[in-house]
Design an enzyme around this catalytic site. Structure first.
Site, PDB file in Angstrom:
ATOM      1  N   ASP A 262       0.811  -1.102  -0.039  1.00  0.00           N
ATOM      2  CA  ASP A 262      -0.041  -0.055   0.101  1.00  0.00           C
ATOM      3  C   ASP A 262       0.876   1.382  -0.104  1.00  0.00           C
ATOM      4  O   ASP A 262       2.199   1.001   0.442  1.00  0.00           O
ATOM      5  CB  ASP A 262      -0.992  -0.151   1.341  1.00  0.00           C
TER       6      ASP A 262
ATOM      7  N   ASP B 119      -1.883  -0.875   5.661  1.00  0.00           N
ATOM      8  CA  ASP B 119      -2.207  -0.461   7.028  1.00  0.00           C
ATOM      9  C   ASP B 119      -3.534   0.149   7.214  1.00  0.00           C
ATOM     10  O   ASP B 119      -3.917   0.565   8.296  1.00  0.00           O
ATOM     11  CB  ASP B 119      -0.978   0.852   7.390  1.00  0.00           C
TER      12      ASP B 119
END
Length: 736
Positions: free
Chosen positions: A449, A635
């Protein structure tokens, strides 16, 4: 744990979000709800057979959902809702193992240290007796005959028999417990060999034989004890992550009372107590600073070497170190309720999980124990019928019993897992799932990410100027309702400017898109450009967009730009993974120019922008359908589905609770470098496990025929068996 305690940790003030690692365990543990697990101390367990026996009997007991033994910490954690330790202790004692209820607030190292000292004492007794018997044996070897020889034999026996009985007590006690309950543990063949060596020596002495073997019996015991102590020491050196955390626990605290400071056990602290923490002391419980200013070292928990400032109102966690000034702290959780205790329990559970290799070793050990005794018995019969020499047949049987002990096989996997988890913990990576290390070794593709993973996830608003003064309360109300890093940065900037939030209704967050609400009868939104009908353009800065609806000509979305910085170690981590030949991808919900700019800076050729949570999960699923084993590092709330879909997953400690709960491993510090190191270490660990299996196999292929053929004495067998166990553990220590 109470909701108030959870709230105290959620409100933690930290200089760096990535340093906020200790409450991670608290939130994850709290998410499971329900009754606390029962933890029993098992001081007499020492091998893979012990683990199997305890787990089997507990898992069969009515009311027990699951039981997992941690050999390193010598304890078993039992999931048994509605049951007490008093009900389970007799179950374990019923198969011959000593068991006690364990207060996780107490240090476990003392019991292990006592065991080490006990073995050393027995080694000393056996060594002293061995030297004296060897002196007496010199006279026999020099030609003493008849009455003189018999006298020396009787004196040697008077020294040797009590010595073997005392020094061999760890082996005899374990073997007796096993036999009394119908089991064949690894100490049964060892004890039988010691008894046979002593018995044949007594027989020779009574018959006035030319040779008695009391010196060999004591030497056998001496070297077996040395082997056990070296195994104990090497496993202590390869200390696990759970033991690292246990070592941070503090047994006592100084409670502030009207009569002065009162030393009390940490287990007796209750929420609301005031405790004094001196400079240099470790924090004994979770709490909030009531008085004083200092600096706090969180390096052992987070891997961050820079101390963070502490002042009244700042939350502290058990295991941290007060560096510079005296503090008075109000306790919010202590003992088994502390974040450190929960983190320890989480790691211990991961280390005791059963992977493919662990199950293979356990099954082999269970099958091998009966085979050992069958081989020894057949060797005894074969040699006795071939030579009619009882002494020779007994010696061969004793050598076979000792040399075929499957200790090395039992240590093949636990030694590696312990060493690997300990090294990763010291580098700042926490393993939540015990099978994650095994799966990490299979990874051939890594998906990152962007925001909060490759970047720090703590962006700063470039300027408030684009937001009209009358729109700022609405922007604050929207932004403070979202957990996205850009929204949090906007909320912080608005609060610092003195803005008060506007009243909104129907506030809802749409993962991967943004947040919306109703203000003065119309919908307002904060989020992605395409969700608000805007275009990001070619700008390389991250941006969020604010829409105030169509009324009054305020329908055009307002562009809000943010600056962010790379997470430490990101460039080195990506380069190292690419250098290993693995495929690397970047998936982000951000705009294409921003994602492309970051991908080019890091050398990532495969990237996708504007990806929704569903599309991220589909991308991971596609990789698995291609036969790849992807690692997902993310996250955010929008990463949760992808983290679950991945073969194995990692989240930073600064991630949202949902992401941390879905991941298999957690980065406790801000540095991303341990991800690449973990990938390499996992493959090395898999190689060490296979090498350990090979060592055990080769040892048995070579040693067993030698013993059966009569070329190995019991003493040689003891040395060979100890060497095989130590070599397996030393091979695992190469991971450190």
């Amino acid at each position: 744990m109470s909701d108030a305690t959870l709230h105290d940790h959620d409100a933690r003030l930290s200089a760096c979000p990535a340093c906020d690692a200790a409450p991670l365990a608290q939130r994850i543990a709290a998410g499971g709800g329900g009754q606390e697990d029962i933890v029993l101390s098992l001081p007499t367990i020492h091998c893979a057979t012990c683990i199997t026996d305890v787990e089997r009997v507990l898992n069969r007991h009515p009311g027990v959902r699951d039981a997992r033994v941690n050999l390193t910490l010598r304890r078993v954690t039992v999931d048994a809702p509605g049951m007490s330790a008093e009900e389970l202790i007799p179950v374990v004692e019923g198969i011959g193992y000593e068991a006690h209820e364990l207060d996780p607030a107490a240090l476990s190292a003392s019991a292990a240290d006592r065991q080490g000292r006990d073995i050393l004492m027995r080694i000393g007794v056996a060594g002293f007796a061995m030297m004296n018997i060897m002196i007496l044996s010199v006279a026999v070897w020099s030609g003493a005959e008849d009455a003189t020889r018999d006298m020396f034999h009787w004196i040697s026996g008077a020294i040797a028999l009590p010595t073997v009985a005392f020094a061999g007590q760890p082996f005899f006690a374990s073997a007796w417990r096993a036999l009394r309950h119908g089991r064949l543990g690894m100490d049964v063949p060892i004890s039988l060999a010691l008894v046979l060596a002593s018995a044949i020596s007594v027989y020779e002495t009574v018959q006035s034989g030319h040779h008695a073997y009391f010196d060999a019996a004591v030497m056998l015991c001496f070297f077996l004890l040395i082997g056990r102590y070296l195994d104990y020491r090497t496993r202590a050196v390869a200390r696990s992550a759970a033991e690292e955390l246990t070592a941070l626990e503090v047994p006592r605290a100084f409670r502030v009372t009207t009569a002065g400071d009162e030393p009390v056990p940490v287990a007796e602290l209750v929420p609301g107590d005031l405790i004094r923490i001196r400079p240099g002391a470790r924090i004994p419980a979770d709490g909030e600073i009531a008085e004083g200013n200092s600096e706090i070292d969180r390096s052992l928990l987070t891997g961050e070497s820079i101390p963070v400032p502490a002042r009244p109102g700042v939350a502290l966690s058990a295991g941290e170190v007060n560096l510079t000034g005296p503090l008075v702290m109000r306790v919010t959780a202590a003992g088994r309720d502390s974040s450190l205790a929960r983190l320890t329990a989480l790691v211990a559970a991961a280390e005791t999980a059963r992977g493919h290799y662990t199950g293979l070793a356990d099954r082999a050990s269970r099958l091998y124990s009966p085979l050992v005794h069958l081989l020894a018995f057949c060797s005894f019969l074969g040699w006795y019928f071939a030579t009619h020499d009882l002494r020779l047949a007994v010696n061969v049987a004793a050598a076979v019993l000792i040399i075929t002990c499957p200790c090395a096989l039992g240590l093949a996997v636990p030694a590696v897992v312990t060493a690997a988890s300990g090294r990763l913990f010291r580098r700042g990576m926490l393993i939540k799932d015990g099978t994650a290390l095994e799966r990490l070794a299979e990874v051939d593709a890594v998906v990152f990410d962007k925001t909060g993973t490759l970047t720090m996830g703590v962006p700063q608003l470039v300027s408030l100027d684009p937001i009209p003064a009358e729109a700022r309360p609405v922007a604050l109300a929207l932004s403070q309702g979202s957990g996205h890093p850009l929204s949090q940065a906007l909320a912080q900037a608005l609060r610092e400017a003195g803005t008060e939030p506007a009243p909104l209704s129907d506030l809802r967050e749409v993962p991967g898109y943004g947040i919306a609400g109703i203000w003065q009868g119309r919908e307002v939104r904060l989020g992605r450009a395409d969700w608000l009908g805007a275009r990001h353009g070619e700008a390389t800065l991250s941006a969020s967009w604010l829409s105030l609806g169509d009324e009054g000509g305020q329908g055009a979305p307002i562009r809000l730009e943010f600056s962010d910085r790379l997470r430490p170690g990101a460039e080195a981590c990506v380069a190292r993974i690419l250098g290993s030949g693995r495929r690397v991808m970047l998936l982000s919900g951000d705009a294409a120019p921003v994602v492309q700019d970051l991908a080019q800076r890091l050398g990532i050729a495969e990237w996708r922008a504007g990806v929704t949570p569903v599309e991220k999960a589909e991308a991971l699923r596609d990789l698995r359908q291609q036969g790849l084993h992807p690692l997902m590092v993310g996250d955010g709330l929008n990463d949760t589905a992808a983290l679950t879909e991945a073969h194995v997953s990692i989240s930073p400690a600064s991630a949202l609770d949902a992401a941390r709960t879905a991941s298999d491993m957690v980065l406790m510090g801000s540095d991303l470098a341990p991800v690449a190191e973990g990938l390499e270490l996992a493959r090395s660990a898999r190689a060490r496990i296979k090498e350990n299996f090979a060592i055990s196999l080769v040892y048995n292929i070579v040693a067993v025929p030698i013993a059966i053929a009569g070329f190995a004495t019991p003493l040689m067998a003891a040395l060979a068996m100890s060497l095989s166990s130590i070599s397996v553990t030393l091979n695992a220590l190469r991971l450190r």
